[in-house]
Design an enzyme around this catalytic site. Structure first.
Site, PDB file in Angstrom:
ATOM      1  N   SER A 130       0.813  -1.218   0.000  1.00 34.25           N
ATOM      2  CA  SER A 130       0.000   0.000   0.000  1.00 34.25           C
ATOM      3  C   SER A 130       0.853   1.278   0.000  1.00 34.25           C
ATOM      4  O   SER A 130       0.324   2.378  -0.074  1.00 34.25           O
ATOM      5  CB  SER A 130      -0.918   0.002   1.233  1.00 34.25           C
ATOM      6  OG  SER A 130      -0.141  -0.228   2.396  1.00 34.25           O
ATOM      7  N   TYR A 180      17.704   2.630  11.796  1.00 38.36           N
ATOM      8  CA  TYR A 180      17.127   2.139  10.522  1.00 38.36           C
ATOM      9  C   TYR A 180      18.219   1.490   9.667  1.00 38.36           C
ATOM     10  O   TYR A 180      18.052   0.383   9.149  1.00 38.36           O
ATOM     11  CB  TYR A 180      16.515   3.349   9.814  1.00 38.36           C
ATOM     12  CG  TYR A 180      15.996   3.151   8.421  1.00 38.36           C
ATOM     13  CD1 TYR A 180      14.755   2.553   8.195  1.00 38.36           C
ATOM     14  CD2 TYR A 180      16.704   3.622   7.317  1.00 38.36           C
ATOM     15  CE1 TYR A 180      14.255   2.415   6.901  1.00 38.36           C
ATOM     16  CE2 TYR A 180      16.216   3.492   6.033  1.00 38.36           C
ATOM     17  CZ  TYR A 180      14.985   2.892   5.826  1.00 38.36           C
ATOM     18  OH  TYR A 180      14.492   2.764   4.557  1.00 38.36           O
TER      19      TYR A 180
HETATM   20  P1  NAP Z   1       5.773   3.779   2.767  1.00 37.31           P
HETATM   21  O1  NAP Z   1       5.117   4.492   1.663  1.00 37.31           O
HETATM   22  O2  NAP Z   1       5.824   4.406   4.107  1.00 37.31           O
HETATM   23  O3  NAP Z   1       5.100   2.340   2.884  1.00 37.31           O
HETATM   24  C1  NAP Z   1       5.446   1.477   3.921  1.00 37.31           C
HETATM   25  C2  NAP Z   1       4.673   0.215   3.716  1.00 37.31           C
HETATM   26  O4  NAP Z   1       5.028  -0.713   4.759  1.00 37.31           O
HETATM   27  C3  NAP Z   1       3.155   0.422   3.806  1.00 37.31           C
HETATM   28  O5  NAP Z   1       2.556  -0.420   2.851  1.00 37.31           O
HETATM   29  C4  NAP Z   1       2.836  -0.044   5.211  1.00 37.31           C
HETATM   30  O6  NAP Z   1       1.522  -0.543   5.337  1.00 37.31           O
HETATM   31  C5  NAP Z   1       3.840  -1.177   5.364  1.00 37.31           C
HETATM   32  N1  NAP Z   1       4.108  -1.481   6.768  1.00 37.31           N
HETATM   33  C6  NAP Z   1       4.702  -0.673   7.691  1.00 37.31           C
HETATM   34  N2  NAP Z   1       4.727  -1.291   8.886  1.00 37.31           N
HETATM   35  C7  NAP Z   1       4.126  -2.504   8.708  1.00 37.31           C
HETATM   36  C8  NAP Z   1       3.835  -3.583   9.569  1.00 37.31           C
HETATM   37  N3  NAP Z   1       4.173  -3.549  10.863  1.00 37.31           N
HETATM   38  N4  NAP Z   1       3.197  -4.650   9.066  1.00 37.31           N
HETATM   39  C9  NAP Z   1       2.840  -4.691   7.757  1.00 37.31           C
HETATM   40  N5  NAP Z   1       3.106  -3.717   6.886  1.00 37.31           N
HETATM   41  C10 NAP Z   1       3.733  -2.620   7.360  1.00 37.31           C
HETATM   42  O7  NAP Z   1       7.266   3.402   2.409  1.00 37.31           O
HETATM   43  P2  NAP Z   1       8.002   3.272   1.001  1.00 37.31           P
HETATM   44  O8  NAP Z   1       8.704   4.539   0.776  1.00 37.31           O
HETATM   45  O9  NAP Z   1       7.100   2.693  -0.014  1.00 37.31           O
HETATM   46  O10 NAP Z   1       9.119   2.197   1.384  1.00 37.31           O
HETATM   47  C11 NAP Z   1       9.124   0.906   0.830  1.00 37.31           C
HETATM   48  C12 NAP Z   1      10.509   0.327   1.046  1.00 37.31           C
HETATM   49  O11 NAP Z   1      11.467   1.136   0.383  1.00 37.31           O
HETATM   50  C13 NAP Z   1      10.929   0.287   2.512  1.00 37.31           C
HETATM   51  O12 NAP Z   1      11.562  -0.948   2.778  1.00 37.31           O
HETATM   52  C14 NAP Z   1      11.895   1.443   2.626  1.00 37.31           C
HETATM   53  O13 NAP Z   1      12.837   1.215   3.653  1.00 37.31           O
HETATM   54  C15 NAP Z   1      12.534   1.440   1.261  1.00 37.31           C
HETATM   55  N6  NAP Z   1      13.137   2.716   0.821  1.00 37.31           N
HETATM   56  C16 NAP Z   1      12.363   3.850   0.734  1.00 37.31           C
HETATM   57  C17 NAP Z   1      12.966   5.026   0.310  1.00 37.31           C
HETATM   58  C18 NAP Z   1      12.175   6.319   0.178  1.00 37.31           C
HETATM   59  O14 NAP Z   1      12.779   7.351  -0.134  1.00 37.31           O
HETATM   60  N7  NAP Z   1      10.871   6.318   0.368  1.00 37.31           N
HETATM   61  C19 NAP Z   1      14.327   5.045  -0.030  1.00 37.31           C
HETATM   62  C20 NAP Z   1      15.052   3.871   0.052  1.00 37.31           C
HETATM   63  C21 NAP Z   1      14.448   2.704   0.478  1.00 37.31           C
HETATM   64  P3  NAP Z   1       0.249   0.401   5.723  1.00 37.31           P
HETATM   65  O15 NAP Z   1       0.470   1.717   5.054  1.00 37.31           O
HETATM   66  O16 NAP Z   1      -0.878  -0.370   5.189  1.00 37.31           O
HETATM   67  O17 NAP Z   1       0.269   0.523   7.207  1.00 37.31           O
END
Ligand code: NAP
Ligand code: GDP
Length: 327
Positions: free
Chosen positions: A11, A144
């Site tokens: 999501s 993190y």
């Molecule tokens: P995001 O938009 O905040 O989404 C986080 C996702 O993780 C959501 O679907 C959330 O579900 C789910 N989640 C969080 N805690 C959870 C739990 N306890 N149980 C089940 N699901 C859980 O983050 P994103 O930016 O898409 O990040 C995705 C990945 O990319 C992560 O591993 C992050 O570390 C990595 N990343 C992100 C960036 C960046 O700039 N955004 C950069 C490098 C790496 P709900 O929303 O349904 O609660």
């Protein structure tokens, strides 16, 4: 043979981008859905992955043959600085539960998502896949960063002890539709899009945190989604792959703010609050390994991708994750 791909964190920003690409690229094409594939995009409402029993239940329900593991406690610099222990513990537990459930239910492949903040703060640039464990990460997000680094250790250990095909992807800073736009907890692009929106709406100053001088490499979420799909289908090795634009494409935070001002058509003044942290000054990462494996790949240029992201925010303000209760 039918393939079931479970996307944890389905999501979120990256999960929704993968969903968009899978649903919009031509069926059977390099990044489009294949006839034999079922894609599951799981949110936390389907199971809290901090809980081993709920994690196992999710795996038993869908019986994934493949997993793209994105779910994590995620946030920008200021959230990371505030909750170092929570970031470490929650992500350690989520990653441990997901990898172990994948092992126990015999998933054929898992790609876990790391981040370039796993790299050492003091190391020769550019960052590459061989430098993850060469020194301590930057202090601002060491909780993190350490939890994400451990996934690489787990992947190697699962392979050596049990022969698992577990690997990882290392994206640079990501942005795009479905981001988290919380004013304090979000990453820089969504936070500044939201702040600029409010400044324009309320005729107040647009305040950018820090000096504006730090540099970042940004990847558009829909480009990143294609790279995940490529890695899922075409890469089989435990060693991570950096998923990024070129190291010569760093953008300063001031350039980010300027681009947002332009995309928002904001005419007011904006200032830098230098009392706030800058975080790591830069962390340029090489995409040489990626490009050598994937062949040609067209990245969306930064400005049009940013304009698309701003448009998405404006069009979806009522449902976007802004951290603000809306009437
Ligand atoms: P995001 O938009 O905040 O989404 C986080 C996702 O993780 C959501 O679907 C959330 O579900 C789910 N989640 C969080 N805690 C959870 C739990 N306890 N149980 C089940 N699901 C859980 O983050 P994103 O930016 O898409 O990040 C995705 C990945 O990319 C992560 O591993 C992050 O570390 C990595 N990343 C992100 C960036 C960046 O700039 N955004 C950069 C490098 C790496 P709900 O929303 O349904 O609660
Ligand atoms: P990082 O790459 O992990 O440090 O994560 P961010 O996406 O949070 O980017 C942080 C950089 O953007 C730092 O140099 C901050 O000073 C700067 N920045 C400017 N305004 C903001 C803001 O409103 N939120 C965040 N998170 N960072 C901001």
């Amino acid at each position: 043979m039918s393939t079931v791909i479970l996307v944890t964190g389905g999501s979120g920003l990256v999960g929704q981008a993968i969903k968009h690409v899978i649903e919009n690229e031509p069926v059977g094409s390099r990044f489009g859905k294949k006839e034999n594939e079922t894609w599951i995009f799981a949110s936390s409402s389907e199971g809290d992955l901090r809980d081993p029993a709920q994690t196992r239940k999710l795996f038993d329900k869908y019986k994934p043959t493949h997993v793209i593991h994105l779910a994590a406690l995620v946030g920008g610099l200021f959230r990371n600085m505030k909750y170092k222990l929570t970031f470490f513990r929650e992500n350690m537990v989520i990653n441990d539960n997901v990898l172990h459930a994948a092992y126990e239910t015999k998933a054929q492949k898992v790609i876990s998502c790391l981040s370039t903040c796993v790299f050492p703060d003091k190391v020769e640039y550019p960052l590459d896949e061989n430098k993850i464990h060469l020194g301590l990460p930057h202090d601002s997000n060491f909780g993190y960063a350490h939890s994400k680094r451990m996934v690489d250790i787990q992947n190697h250990a699962y392979k050596e002890e049990f022969g698992c095909n577990f690997t990882s992807a290392i994206p640079t800073n990501v942005f795009g539709p479905y981001d988290n736009y919380d004013l304090e907890d979000a990453h820089v692009i969504p936070a500044l899009i939201h702040k600029c929106y409010l400044a324009k709406k309320n005729n107040t100053p647009f305040v950018v945190a820090g000096s504006g001088k730090p540099l970042r490499q940004f990847i558009y979420s829909r480009d990143l989604a294609k790279l995940f799909i490529w890695q899922l289908r075409e890469y089989d090795d435990v060693e991570p792959v950096i998923l990024s634009v070129g190291e010569d494409e760093e953008v300063s935070i001031k350039e980010v703010a300027d681009a947002i001002v332009e995309a928002m058509d904001f005419k007011g003044n904006y200032t830098f609050d230098t009392s706030r942290a800058d975080g790591q000054f830069r962390k340029p990462a090489s995409n040489k390994k990626l490009l050598s494996l994937i062949g040609g790949f067209e990245f969306t240029p930064f400005k049009p991708a940013l304009a698309e992201s701003v448009k998405w925010f404006l069009d979806n303000y009522d449902t976007a994750r802004t951290g603000i209760k809306k009437q």
